[in-house]
Design a protein around this motif. Structure first.
Motif, mmCIF file in Angstrom:
data_model
loop_
_atom_site.group_PDB
_atom_site.id
_atom_site.type_symbol
_atom_site.label_atom_id
_atom_site.label_comp_id
_atom_site.label_asym_id
_atom_site.label_seq_id
_atom_site.Cartn_x
_atom_site.Cartn_y
_atom_site.Cartn_z
ATOM 1 N N UNK A 44 86.626 -15.285 15.230
ATOM 2 C CA UNK A 44 87.201 -16.204 14.326
ATOM 3 C C UNK A 44 87.406 -17.542 15.121
ATOM 4 N N UNK A 45 87.944 -17.230 16.593
ATOM 5 C CA UNK A 45 88.127 -18.351 17.480
ATOM 6 C C UNK A 45 86.946 -19.055 17.645
ATOM 7 N N UNK A 46 85.482 -18.440 17.788
ATOM 8 C CA UNK A 46 84.405 -19.130 17.802
ATOM 9 C C UNK A 46 84.168 -20.224 16.523
ATOM 10 N N UNK A 47 84.386 -19.502 15.640
ATOM 11 C CA UNK A 47 84.026 -20.626 14.226
ATOM 12 C C UNK A 47 85.248 -21.714 14.421
ATOM 13 N N UNK A 48 86.454 -21.391 14.718
ATOM 14 C CA UNK A 48 87.394 -22.453 14.944
ATOM 15 C C UNK A 48 86.908 -23.251 15.842
ATOM 16 N N UNK A 49 86.599 -22.947 16.899
ATOM 17 C CA UNK A 49 86.114 -23.913 18.054
ATOM 18 C C UNK A 49 84.723 -24.608 17.938
ATOM 19 N N UNK A 50 84.311 -24.179 16.900
ATOM 20 C CA UNK A 50 82.760 -24.798 16.771
ATOM 21 C C UNK A 50 81.686 -24.449 17.482
ATOM 22 N N UNK A 51 81.683 -23.257 18.291
ATOM 23 C CA UNK A 51 80.816 -22.483 19.007
ATOM 24 C C UNK A 51 79.415 -22.240 18.187
ATOM 25 N N UNK A 52 79.774 -21.885 16.926
ATOM 26 C CA UNK A 52 78.710 -21.464 16.089
ATOM 27 C C UNK A 52 78.098 -22.736 15.388
ATOM 28 N N UNK A 53 78.819 -23.686 15.025
ATOM 29 C CA UNK A 53 78.335 -25.029 14.382
ATOM 30 C C UNK A 53 77.711 -25.808 15.515
ATOM 31 N N UNK A 54 77.940 -25.817 16.516
ATOM 32 C CA UNK A 54 77.080 -26.561 17.405
ATOM 33 C C UNK A 54 75.780 -26.162 17.580
ATOM 34 N N UNK A 55 75.627 -24.894 17.260
ATOM 35 C CA UNK A 55 74.153 -24.309 17.219
ATOM 36 C C UNK A 55 73.493 -24.041 16.076
ATOM 37 N N UNK A 56 74.214 -25.101 15.103
ATOM 38 C CA UNK A 56 73.452 -24.905 13.563
ATOM 39 C C UNK A 56 73.597 -23.741 12.885
ATOM 40 N N UNK A 57 74.941 -23.068 12.716
ATOM 41 C CA UNK A 57 75.176 -21.970 12.213
ATOM 42 C C UNK A 57 76.485 -22.168 11.366
ATOM 43 N N UNK A 58 76.419 -22.067 10.192
ATOM 44 C CA UNK A 58 77.375 -22.209 9.086
ATOM 45 C C UNK A 58 77.928 -20.630 8.737
ATOM 46 N N UNK A 59 78.866 -20.507 9.683
ATOM 47 C CA UNK A 59 79.239 -19.111 9.631
ATOM 48 C C UNK A 59 80.260 -18.781 8.199
ATOM 49 N N UNK A 60 80.048 -17.431 7.767
ATOM 50 C CA UNK A 60 80.804 -16.616 6.717
ATOM 51 C C UNK A 60 81.526 -15.436 7.400
ATOM 52 N N UNK A 61 82.445 -15.158 7.419
ATOM 53 C CA UNK A 61 83.090 -13.901 7.854
ATOM 54 C C UNK A 61 83.812 -13.013 6.704
ATOM 55 N N UNK A 62 83.162 -11.976 6.428
ATOM 56 C CA UNK A 62 83.537 -11.127 5.154
ATOM 57 C C UNK A 62 84.114 -9.743 5.775
ATOM 58 N N UNK A 63 85.364 -9.713 5.566
ATOM 59 C CA UNK A 63 85.897 -8.322 5.929
ATOM 60 C C UNK A 63 85.596 -6.919 5.052
ATOM 61 N N UNK A 64 85.426 -6.042 5.883
ATOM 62 C CA UNK A 64 85.132 -4.615 5.525
ATOM 63 C C UNK A 64 86.191 -3.419 5.757
#
Length: 316
Positions: free
Chosen positions: A48-68
């Motif tokens: 969740x922090x990585x998504x906030x900080x853009x660590x995934x976006x800067x690598x071209x990943x549009x991240x969706x997190x789904x709870x189970x």
């Protein structure tokens, strides 16, 4: 003069066109949509922090997190194509691998901090409970998030270490967030909880019986991020990018504990008292293979695995 004016206009138009082209290049291309199955507990704070900080976006990943609710449905989701990646405890992954599921871990997920009585996972009882030790859990109702999984194995190990009968335990499945209320209401006698549910129980007067992860193995690797072998074959660059992003996220989480506490409140319902009191896990990059070998041995003893897991096939 007309020729000079025409040349000037042409130059302006050329520069404007070049600027427009540059603007288009500067605009971020839409990222590759990636869905990840997670469990709403402190363990997954780094992603969740990585998504906030853009660590995934800067690598071209549009991240969706789904709870189970637990690792097992996430494994099913990855195998069924619902998720490209997942977060799961090691027992769920070992069980799936030993049954022939084409899964592969890509990174460590979370680990015990190794401190008995101060780990982020514990077996707890409500205030005033007559249960004083893990040894007294024989025949008692114990909440775990999923049955025949990591909770069963590690709780049994705490009971064994306390000298109790680990074969006579009654496990009841429920989501972690429901456990503090169920414990208070007397619906269960004890519960295996992880943060933030652990601090929720403790702030209500509950007591820790045992640190089940610490009882199982030193510095236990508890969970892993993983994908399917199909995704690894078809999209190797995506797997590399995701792995790099999650490792960067875990390093960031390990160095910014206060941001961890804040981000947990964005995907779970906790009050400030719980947020401040939470006991943090470890987020090492390395996977503790010896601890997984221990979990595999205990899982076979408890009948969770139909045959011995092959760690070489599962681990990166």
């Amino acid at each position: 003069m007309r020729r000079i004016l025409a040349a000037a206009i042409a130059a302006v138009l050329l520069l404007t066109g070049a600027a427009c082209t540059d603007d288009k290049k500067v605009e971020a291309a839409p990222g590759t949509k990636v869905s990840v199955g997670v469990i709403p507990i402190i363990d997954v704070a780094p992603i969740y922090l990585g998504k906030q900080k853009g660590f995934f976006a800067k690598r071209g990943i549009d991240l969706t997190l789904t709870p189970e609710q637990g690792g097992a449905p996430i494994v099913e989701g990855v195998l069924g194509g619902k998720y490209q990646f997942g977060f799961s405890n090691v027992t769920s992954l070992m069980a799936a691998q030993s049954a022939g599921a084409p899964l592969k871990a890509v990174a460590s997920g979370v680990a015990s901090n190794g401190r008995a009585g101060r780990d982020f996972s514990a077996i707890v009882v409500r205030d005033g409970s007559p249960i004083r030790s893990a040894r007294d859990l024989s025949g008692k109702r114990i909440a775990v998030n999923t049955l025949k999984n990591l909770g069963d194995t590690t709780v049994r190990q705490s009971v064994r270490r306390a000298g109790g009968n680990a074969d006579n335990l009654s496990f009841q499945a429920m989501p972690f967030p429901d456990m503090p209320g169920a414990l208070q209401a007397g619906k269960v006698d004890a519960a295996w909880v992880v943060e933030p549910a652990l601090s929720a129980v403790l702030t209500q007067g509950g007591q820790i019986l045992a640190s089940n992860f610490v009882d199982t193995a030193p510095d236990l690797t508890v969970a892993l991020y993983f994908t399917s072998r199909g995704t690894m074959t078809a999209k190797p660059q995506l797997v590399t990018d995701f792995t790099e992003a999650i490792k960067e996220s875990m390093r960031y989480a390990a160095g910014h504990p206060e941001e961890v506490r804040d981000v947990v409140g964005t995907y779970t319902q906790i009050n400030d008292t719980v947020r401040i009191a939470m006991i943090l896990p470890s987020w090492p990059e390395d996977i503790n293979r010896r601890s997984l070998e221990r979990v595999a041995t205990l899982g076979q003893r408890d009948g969770i695995f139909t045959k011995a897991p092959t760690l070489d096939q599962l681990l990166p």
